[in-house]
Write an enzyme that holds these catalytic residues in place. Structure first.
Site, short mmCIF file in Angstrom:
data_model
loop_
_atom_site.label_atom_id
_atom_site.label_comp_id
_atom_site.label_asym_id
_atom_site.label_seq_id
_atom_site.Cartn_x
_atom_site.Cartn_y
_atom_site.Cartn_z
N ARG A 69 -11.38 14.90 -17.31
CA ARG A 69 -12.07 16.15 -16.99
C ARG A 69 -12.24 16.33 -15.48
O ARG A 69 -12.16 17.44 -14.97
CB ARG A 69 -13.42 16.16 -17.69
CG ARG A 69 -14.21 17.45 -17.51
CD ARG A 69 -15.41 17.45 -18.45
NE ARG A 69 -16.17 18.68 -18.31
CZ ARG A 69 -17.30 18.80 -17.61
NH1 ARG A 69 -17.78 17.75 -16.99
NH2 ARG A 69 -17.94 19.95 -17.54
N HIS A 73 -11.23 19.68 -13.35
CA HIS A 73 -12.22 20.41 -12.56
C HIS A 73 -11.90 20.38 -11.08
O HIS A 73 -12.33 21.28 -10.34
CB HIS A 73 -13.61 19.86 -12.84
CG HIS A 73 -14.16 20.32 -14.15
ND1 HIS A 73 -15.46 20.73 -14.30
CD2 HIS A 73 -13.58 20.44 -15.36
CE1 HIS A 73 -15.66 21.09 -15.57
NE2 HIS A 73 -14.53 20.92 -16.21
N ASP A 74 -11.20 19.38 -10.64
CA ASP A 74 -10.75 19.37 -9.26
C ASP A 74 -9.66 20.43 -9.04
O ASP A 74 -9.73 21.24 -8.11
CB ASP A 74 -10.20 17.99 -8.90
CG ASP A 74 -9.73 17.91 -7.46
OD1 ASP A 74 -10.44 18.42 -6.57
OD2 ASP A 74 -8.65 17.32 -7.22
N GLY A 79 -7.45 23.93 -5.92
CA GLY A 79 -6.28 23.08 -6.01
C GLY A 79 -6.62 21.62 -6.18
O GLY A 79 -7.78 21.21 -6.09
N ASP A 81 -7.11 18.65 -4.78
CA ASP A 81 -7.32 18.14 -3.42
C ASP A 81 -8.49 17.17 -3.31
O ASP A 81 -8.91 16.83 -2.20
CB ASP A 81 -7.54 19.30 -2.45
CG ASP A 81 -8.71 20.19 -2.86
OD1 ASP A 81 -9.44 19.84 -3.82
OD2 ASP A 81 -8.92 21.24 -2.22
N SER A 83 -11.54 17.64 -3.79
CA SER A 83 -12.78 18.23 -3.28
C SER A 83 -13.96 17.99 -4.20
O SER A 83 -15.11 17.92 -3.74
CB SER A 83 -12.60 19.73 -3.03
OG SER A 83 -12.21 20.40 -4.22
N ASN A 101 -20.30 21.56 -13.09
CA ASN A 101 -20.31 20.11 -12.87
C ASN A 101 -21.69 19.48 -12.94
O ASN A 101 -21.82 18.28 -13.20
CB ASN A 101 -19.70 19.81 -11.50
CG ASN A 101 -18.29 20.33 -11.36
OD1 ASN A 101 -17.52 20.33 -12.32
ND2 ASN A 101 -17.95 20.81 -10.18
N HIS A 181 -9.83 18.97 -25.17
CA HIS A 181 -10.98 18.89 -26.07
C HIS A 181 -10.75 17.97 -27.25
O HIS A 181 -11.61 17.85 -28.11
CB HIS A 181 -11.35 20.30 -26.55
CG HIS A 181 -12.25 21.03 -25.61
ND1 HIS A 181 -12.71 22.30 -25.84
CD2 HIS A 181 -12.77 20.66 -24.41
CE1 HIS A 181 -13.47 22.67 -24.84
NE2 HIS A 181 -13.52 21.71 -23.96
N THR A 182 -9.60 17.33 -27.30
CA THR A 182 -9.39 16.35 -28.36
C THR A 182 -10.20 15.08 -28.11
O THR A 182 -10.32 14.24 -29.00
CB THR A 182 -7.89 16.00 -28.49
OG1 THR A 182 -7.68 15.26 -29.70
CG2 THR A 182 -7.39 15.19 -27.31
N ASP A 227 -14.22 16.75 -31.09
CA ASP A 227 -13.34 16.45 -32.22
C ASP A 227 -14.06 15.45 -33.10
O ASP A 227 -14.17 14.27 -32.78
CB ASP A 227 -12.01 15.87 -31.70
CG ASP A 227 -11.17 15.23 -32.79
OD1 ASP A 227 -11.46 15.45 -33.98
OD2 ASP A 227 -10.25 14.48 -32.45
N THR A 230 -11.66 12.19 -34.75
CA THR A 230 -11.26 11.04 -33.92
C THR A 230 -11.72 11.30 -32.49
O THR A 230 -10.91 11.57 -31.61
CB THR A 230 -9.73 10.83 -33.96
OG1 THR A 230 -9.08 12.08 -33.62
CG2 THR A 230 -9.27 10.39 -35.34
N ASP A 235 -5.39 12.73 -29.61
CA ASP A 235 -4.41 13.06 -30.64
C ASP A 235 -4.42 14.58 -30.87
O ASP A 235 -4.90 15.32 -30.02
CB ASP A 235 -4.70 12.30 -31.94
CG ASP A 235 -6.11 12.53 -32.46
OD1 ASP A 235 -6.76 13.53 -32.05
OD2 ASP A 235 -6.58 11.74 -33.29
#
Length: 317
Positions: A69, A73-74, A79, A81, A83, A101, A181-182, A227, A230, A235
């Site tokens: 994640r 989010h970076d 971009g 980078d 940050s 965040n 989101h798995t 999920d 699992t 997956d």
């Protein structure tokens, strides 16, 4: 991956952004990257990162999802980078306290530990942006998902952009929805309304099974796996859940209506073909990893991923 907000977005926005990622239509930098970028300058870097990620996941399996994640989010703010890794200072306001965040992004200490080991092996050579990109790949592999070749050669940003991060939480959410989101968890407040109100888009037995941990009053910070089948394995069960109307989050379930919606066929394909999902996820994340990257004199190689090197700090508010 934890979602960002319970804010409701139009279905066609969901569909379009999902398709853009899966088809690789988002802008990517044309800077020259190479999978062999560190083969001479820091040949041990990739093995150090792999070992560090394995150790982190062994201590807490959920950490794999958190590290993946961080990469998402970076990349989608300014971009890829690094940050997102910057701490606040007197002259720089970082992105860690931005809406997507705050009290959500985690795993920074793991990045610190791995970066320190890489610095011991080859000081001042590998960027935090590249490290974060490789960590994301190794996290997916560590949770049973696919591997892919990571193009390398990014440099680190000397600035952060909290304002854009605050404004772009919708973009964040749908960037993570592509397979991410798995794995991961979601807080009760993001799906409470969905499981307590009459809703034809959710299996009633599934909704009932969630209500004890997410009551209609209180419990906002209680967490449940996105999920439920699992939760700690990368997956295609996320898509199977959608086909069975067992998507935890409202915006997840929008991807599958069961009534010939724009992405119904895609979700159905992924739900029955894990290899297809793995193949397309790998392609999508490689493309995402090249969004607006920093190269050359526009960036630097941070020694400490939490702060820019002396004399280079800038901020955008």
């Amino acid at each position: 991956m934890a979602p960002i907000s319970s804010f409701s977005f139009p279905n066609m926005f969901t569909v379009r952004l999902f398709q853009m990622y899966m088809l690789g239509l988002l802008y990517v930098s044309h800077a020259q990257l190479s999978e062999n970028f560190y083969s001479t300058s820091c040949p041990k870097a990739l093995s150090i990162i792999e070992s560090g990620v394995k150790s982190a996941i062994a201590k807490e399996a959920r950490m794999g999802a958190s590290l993946l994640r961080l990469h998402f989010h970076d990349c989608v703010i300014g971009g890829c980078d690094a940050s997102i890794l910057l701490d606040d200072t007197k002259t720089l306001i970082g992105e860690k306290t931005a809406l997507p965040n705050l009290n959500s992004a985690r795993g920074f200490e793991v990045i610190d530990q791995i970066k320190a080991q890489v610095e011991d092996a080859c000081p001042g050579v590998m960027s935090c942006a590249d490290l974060l990109t490789v960590v994301a790949r190794d996290s997916v592999v560590g949770l049973g998902g696919p591997s892919w070749t990571v193009p390398l050669g990014r440099r680190d940003s000397t600035k952060a952009d909290k304002a854009t991060a605050d404004a772009a939480h919708c973009f964040f959410f749908f960037a993570t929805i592509i397979g991410g989101h798995t794995v991961g968890m979601a807080k009760c407040r993001f799906y409470k309304k969905r499981i307590h109100e009459s809703n034809s888009t959710i299996d009633p037995n599934f909704a009932a099974s969630l209500q004890a941990n997410c009551p209609s009053e209180g419990g906002d910070n209680n967490i449940s796996p996105i999920d439920h089948k699992t939760p700690l394995v990368f997956d295609n069960a996320y898509y199977t859940n959608l086909v069975n109307l067992k998507g935890l989050l409202p915006s997840d379930q929008q991807l599958y209506t069961g009534k010939g919606g724009p992405t119904d066929e895609l979700v159905t394909t992924y739900s029955s073909n894990k290899d297809k999902f793995f193949e397309e996820f790998s392609k999508a994340i490689v493309k995402m990893g090249q969004l607006n990257i920093v190269t050359g004199n526009d960036g630097e190689i941070r020694t400490d991923c939490r702060k820019v090197n002396s004399g280079t700090e800038r901020t955008e508010l």
